[in-house]
Design an enzyme around this catalytic site. Structure first.
Site, PDB file in Angstrom:
ATOM      1  N   ASN A 267     -15.192  29.092   4.221  1.00 23.78           N
ATOM      2  CA  ASN A 267     -14.916  30.504   3.965  1.00 23.78           C
ATOM      3  C   ASN A 267     -15.636  31.368   5.014  1.00 23.78           C
ATOM      4  O   ASN A 267     -16.427  30.856   5.806  1.00 23.78           O
ATOM      5  CB  ASN A 267     -15.339  30.867   2.540  1.00 23.78           C
ATOM      6  CG  ASN A 267     -16.851  30.837   2.355  1.00 23.78           C
ATOM      7  OD1 ASN A 267     -17.553  30.051   2.995  1.00 23.78           O
ATOM      8  ND2 ASN A 267     -17.354  31.669   1.481  1.00 23.78           N
ATOM      9  N   CYS A 269     -18.192  33.322   5.055  1.00 24.01           N
ATOM     10  CA  CYS A 269     -19.662  33.310   5.085  1.00 24.01           C
ATOM     11  C   CYS A 269     -20.234  31.908   5.210  1.00 24.01           C
ATOM     12  O   CYS A 269     -21.464  31.738   5.199  1.00 24.01           O
ATOM     13  CB  CYS A 269     -20.209  34.002   3.838  1.00 24.01           C
ATOM     14  SG  CYS A 269     -19.833  35.763   3.770  1.00 24.01           S
ATOM     15  N   GLU A 271     -20.562  29.263   3.349  1.00 24.39           N
ATOM     16  CA  GLU A 271     -21.236  28.472   2.319  1.00 24.39           C
ATOM     17  C   GLU A 271     -20.282  27.576   1.551  1.00 24.39           C
ATOM     18  O   GLU A 271     -20.725  26.746   0.760  1.00 24.39           O
ATOM     19  CB  GLU A 271     -21.999  29.382   1.346  1.00 24.39           C
ATOM     20  CG  GLU A 271     -21.154  30.058   0.276  1.00 24.39           C
ATOM     21  CD  GLU A 271     -20.528  31.348   0.742  1.00 24.39           C
ATOM     22  OE1 GLU A 271     -20.011  32.106  -0.090  1.00 24.39           O
ATOM     23  OE2 GLU A 271     -20.547  31.604   1.966  1.00 24.39           O
TER      24      GLU A 271
END
Length: 571
Positions: A267, A269, A271
């Protein structure tokens, strides 16, 4: 709830009428979410349904102990009913696949989601195209189409679109990719990461060359010294904060369903490593709200935390059933593995409440005991749901089956950045240290919020000091460590991001990674004086300690940044 949190809720989450006037209160927002998510209980046998589920979900959220990420806050109980945050979309080596991915990206951004892509399957620049007898544009050129589409769609969507673009380090266009964001006008709707492979890291360790491989022919096009590419990567990350890195071998060692394919993207970001068309369903617990203050030293109320963990896992599993997915392929892939990501926020606030400096061994020990507890109890909750509701459909042939671990969800825990929901909860984001005791935060589009840490204010007042008299010093300094007017015990406790050595940042991330099924979103914030060698060392240490990726940001390396000490001076 803070004034800043109320501003954000009014601007982004509370229901408005067609004239833009807010028609929903904050308690009504939480009740809307709770009652909608609780409807999933009706899908399962009566004896397994959680009694008073809506009330319990509501109470946890209204106390700001647990919050889902933004999509449920925006859309639960409303016509859109889009409850997933981010998605990974496949991009194959054909024009039809590329343009189909652009269309899918636009539909997702329109409804408020983010997207991640691996562009590693696209043939390199100047490669042969048999259908036209011409030459290929290469992945970087096509990425600009995705970036432009985000610019257009975000104007009519519920929030600004976000993307992650990943290219394997053995792609022939890797040097062009690494240098892409040296131009600040390039790819402003993308985070970029280089997918580092085990072969590359081995070549780097041995100071050897490694092969660049054309993904169309699977043949070696040339060899490059691994050290040269790594130096270029570290230089670019030092200069602009991008690209970050993901460690593909670590990610796929932890891939719970390898028979479904190799994980190549995350994704935005980073994570959530995801298979093509999978989505992420995330929520976080504010651990600072579980401090028990008695006559002795403050401690964590683990019994109450365990209850919240179990409730949150159930909430997130319900979200999967209540979600209206933007594409049928996404619905199929997501429900096949039922991945959820329960994490924490408020970790820096927790350490302050426990009188533990972030840059100490005590902080590492506390992170270990806390996240191991979260992981253990979250897995137990998923096992209980498996007894009530069944295993995730892709269980057979998974690593969990091999380990005789029966769970409802292929992944259960992750550490998300929690940028907006931590602001709503009134706590520090994710597992980050404080950026400053006084910060200017740019939230949403054009909104600037100035905030001073409340515990810092309380401690100053307890010492008879005035925040107003310190205002200029707090604005001018990224750290309070050299401010002699502040007592030493306060300075020691309120270490900020730039006081923390890069090695400690990475060690902290590695601890949370050890007890997270997915990944860990954390920025290794570095002072402007940090060197390229420090950036390179952070990348190497993160790999050595088993992290799945790393992002560094050197203060002042971009003209605009989300957090600073004042409008004129970043901290």
């Amino acid at each position: 709830m803070s004034a800043e949190a109320k501003i954000v809720l009014r601007r982004r989450y509370l229901i408005k009428n067609d004239r833009g006037a807010v028609t929903e209160t904050i308690p009504q927002l939480f009740w809307r979410i709770a009652t909608d998510v609780a409807q999933a209980e009706q899908l399962y046998p009566g004896h397994t349904r959680l009694a008073d589920a809506a009330q319990r979900f509501y109470e946890s959220m209204v106390r700001l102990e647990f919050l889902p990420n933004s999509p449920p806050l925006m859309n639960a109980g409303r016509p859109l009913q889009h409850l997933s945050a981010c998605f990974v979309l496949p991009v194959e080596d054909s024009l039809s696949s590329i343009l189909e991915a652009v269309k899918q990206q636009a539909l997702i951004h329109q409804s408020g989601g983010g997207t991640g892509f691996s562009f590693s399957h696209l043939r390199p620049h100047d490669d042969f195209v048999s259908s036209t007898q011409g030459i290929a544009s290469g992945p970087v050129s096509f990425m600009r189409i995705f970036n432009m589409a985000t610019d257009v769609i975000k104007q009519g969507g519920t929030r600004r679109g976000a993307n992650m673009g990943i290219l394997r380090v053995d792609h022939p266009d890797i040097l062009k990719f690494i240098s892409l964001k040296q131009d600040p006008a390039e790819m402003n709707n993308f985070n970029l990461s280089v997918g580092l492979t085990a072969d590359f890291m081995s070549a780097l360790d041995r100071r050897q060359g490694y092969a660049l491989i054309n993904p169309r022919t699977r043949k070696t096009t040339k060899r490059l010294p691994a050290q040269v590419v790594f130096d270029r990567l570290a230089q670019s990350a030092w200069a602009t904060g991008e690209p970050g890195v993901i460690y593909l071998d670590h990610i796929n060692t932890g891939n719970p369903t390898p028979k479904l394919g190799e994980i190549e993207a995350t994704n935005p970001c980073a994570e959530q490593p995801l298979l093509p068309f999978e989505s992420c369903t995330l929520g976080s617990i504010d651990v600072s709200k579980f401090v028990r203050r008695t006559t002795g030293a403050p401690t964590i109320d683990y019994a109450r935390l365990e209850e919240t963990i179990r409730l949150a896992v159930r909430f997130l599993d319900n979200v999967l059933d209540r979600n209206r997915y933007p594409l049928k392929d996404i619905e199929i892939a997501t429900l096949r593995t039922r991945k959820i990501g329960l994490g924490i926020m408020g970790f820096a606030d927790l350490l302050i409440a426990l009188n533990i400096p972030y840059d100490s061994e005590g902080a590492i020990d506390q992170a270990t005991s806390l996240m191991s507890f979260v992981q253990t109890r979250a897995h137990e909750a998923s096992r209980q749901l498996a007894l009530e509701r069944g295993l995730f459909p892709a269980y057979r042939g998974s690593r969990l089956e091999a380990g005789r671990e029966k769970r409802r969800n292929a992944t259960v825990t992750t550490i998300a950045p929690t940028g907006t929901i931590s602001l709503i909860a009134g706590c520090s984001p994710g597992i980050e240290p404080l950026y400053g005791v006084r910060i200017l935060r740019r939230a949403l589009e054009g909104l600037e919020l100035t905030m001073v840490h409340p515990a810092f204010v309380r401690m100053l007042r307890a010492h008879g000091l005035s925040l107003e008299k310190l205002g200029a010093d707090l604005t001018a300094n990224p750290s309070i460590q050299d401010l002699a007017s502040i007592p030493q015990d306060i300075r020691r406790l309120f270490v900020t991001a730039h006081d923390v050595p890069a090695k400690q940042h990475v060690r902290m991330q590695a601890v949370f990674q050890r007890f997270s099924d997915s990944g860990v979103s954390k920025t290794i914030n570095l002072p402007s004086s940090a060197t390229k060698t420090e950036v390179a060392d952070a990348f190497l240490l993160a790999y050595e300690l088993g992290c799945k990726g790393l992002t560094v940001f050197r203060n002042g390396s971009r003209e605009a940044q989300v957090l600073s000490c004042s409008p004129s001076q970043p901290c």
